[in-house]
Enzyme design. Structure first.
Site, PDB file in Angstrom:
ATOM      1  N   GLU A  78       0.875  -1.165   0.000  1.00 50.55           N
ATOM      2  CA  GLU A  78       0.000   0.000   0.000  1.00 50.55           C
ATOM      3  C   GLU A  78       0.920   1.225   0.000  1.00 50.55           C
ATOM      4  O   GLU A  78       2.111   1.089  -0.261  1.00 50.55           O
ATOM      5  CB  GLU A  78      -0.920  -0.020   1.228  1.00 50.55           C
ATOM      6  CG  GLU A  78      -1.777  -1.280   1.299  1.00 50.55           C
ATOM      7  CD  GLU A  78      -2.672  -1.343   2.522  1.00 50.55           C
ATOM      8  OE1 GLU A  78      -3.037  -0.282   3.059  1.00 50.55           O
ATOM      9  OE2 GLU A  78      -3.010  -2.463   2.955  1.00 50.55           O
TER      10      GLU A  78
ATOM     11  N   ARG B 160     -14.013  -8.045   2.026  1.00 47.41           N
ATOM     12  CA  ARG B 160     -12.667  -7.915   2.581  1.00 47.41           C
ATOM     13  C   ARG B 160     -12.743  -8.051   4.096  1.00 47.41           C
ATOM     14  O   ARG B 160     -13.705  -7.611   4.711  1.00 47.41           O
ATOM     15  CB  ARG B 160     -12.072  -6.536   2.272  1.00 47.41           C
ATOM     16  CG  ARG B 160     -12.080  -6.149   0.831  1.00 47.41           C
ATOM     17  CD  ARG B 160     -10.763  -6.474   0.189  1.00 47.41           C
ATOM     18  NE  ARG B 160     -10.760  -6.109  -1.198  1.00 47.41           N
ATOM     19  CZ  ARG B 160     -11.085  -6.924  -2.186  1.00 47.41           C
ATOM     20  NH1 ARG B 160     -11.466  -8.161  -1.930  1.00 47.41           N
ATOM     21  NH2 ARG B 160     -11.038  -6.521  -3.430  1.00 47.41           N
TER      22      ARG B 160
END
Length: 279
Positions: free
Chosen positions: A3, A267
């Site tokens: 990320e 998720r």
DNA sequence: CCCCAGTCCTGCGGGC
DNA sequence: TGCCCGCAGGACTGGG
């Protein structure tokens, strides 16, 4: 999973390449994976050969190598891609190799165990068209509080889900969304239109703090070891995680709640029901 | 506009 | 002990 902090660490790791020239690019054995490498090798090679690397940027979760003619090589690691100056961990899997000459390192690798990522070349014009306004939100480290609110407040999505939307804000993924919301003491299922002014302020502060601290620690290397820096070394932020993948443990912040795992938008979401308040 | 399920891919760990 | 299956999730696609 790379990320913003992991990709920023990759970017910083390959900064010694600035000023070097590209000699060649080779790939093994990714010809059978057209999404990984575009355009075709011959065109790619022709566009980058003998070009000097002018700077290295980051665009959300992508590393951008900017050439002297504003052509760009974009590395998008997605789940398991690594951008390396060191040799890849194994000879298996998909690899792209750049050779360079200059005063810095002579090799740059892209290695991807699962092959979900991509390496792409864009001319200046193609790049501008591909990432035109609106296709990608501003960087999570490049917004102020007012813009953050502006970009989210109209949504009725749960804040956790909205944070993952790269069109609103670029750079945050599943792991840091959980850590940011925990630090901000905001319930992941709270919808963005219901966030209060103090919550927006806490979210903004937590976002800066978590991302900047994670960059200092050179990102998070989870147990599966999928992420490493450009020198193939582990990050250190995984030891600072408060909620991610910690279901069942006592909350390190309040000492009372137990971290739970729920599913949002397919998720996993981790949070502390005690200190992250109500929906 | 929003939501959801499916897709890509490999390695790992739980369960039997 | 070995094997199967679910899970990991970033970005994208198609259907409702």
């Amino acid at each position: 999973m790379p990320e913003l902090p992991e990709v920023e660490t990759m970017r910083r790791g390959i900064l010694p390449l600035v000023g070097s020239r590209v000699v060649d690019v080779r790939l093994t054995p990714c010809e059978r994976r057209p999404i990984l490498f575009t355009p075709d090798l011959a065109t790619f090679r022709k566009q980058i050969q003998e070009k000097e690397i002018a700077q290295i940027d980051r665009l959300g979760k992508r590393v951008v190598v900017v050439l002297e003619d504003e052509g760009r090589i974009l590395f998008e690691p997605r789940m398991t891609g690594l951008v390396l100056l060191a040799d890849p961990p194994t000879q298996d899997h998909l690899r792209v190799h750049f050779s360079l000459h200059g005063t810095g390192p002579a090799d740059l690798w892209y290695w991807d165990r699962r092959g979900l990522g991509s390496v792409r070349y864009y001319s200046d014009a193609d790049y501008a068209a591909e990432f035109a306004q609106g296709k990608l939100g501003p960087d999570a480290l490049d917004v102020d509080l007012a813009e953050l609110r502006l970009r989210f407040a109209t949504s009725r999505q749960p804040i956790k889900v909205a944070l993952l939307d790269q069109k609103r804000l670029a750079g945050i993924g599943n792991l840091y969304a959980a850590e940011i919301l925990h630090r901000a003491k905001i319930h992941p299922e709270r919808t963005t239109d219901r966030l209060t002014a103090p919550q927006w302020k806490r979210l903004f502060d937590a976002m800066q703090e978590v991302l900047l601290l994670a960059i200092q620690y050179e990102g998070s290397t989870l147990g599966d070891g999928t992420y490493r820096n450009a020198l193939n070394q582990d990050g250190g932020y995984q030891n600072q995680h408060r909620v991610y993948a910690r279901a069942g443990s006592v909350c390190a912040s309040c000492g009372k709640g137990t971290i739970v795992r729920i599913v949002q938008a397919q998720r996993a979401t981790f949070f502390c029901p005690k200190c992250q308040g109500r929906k």
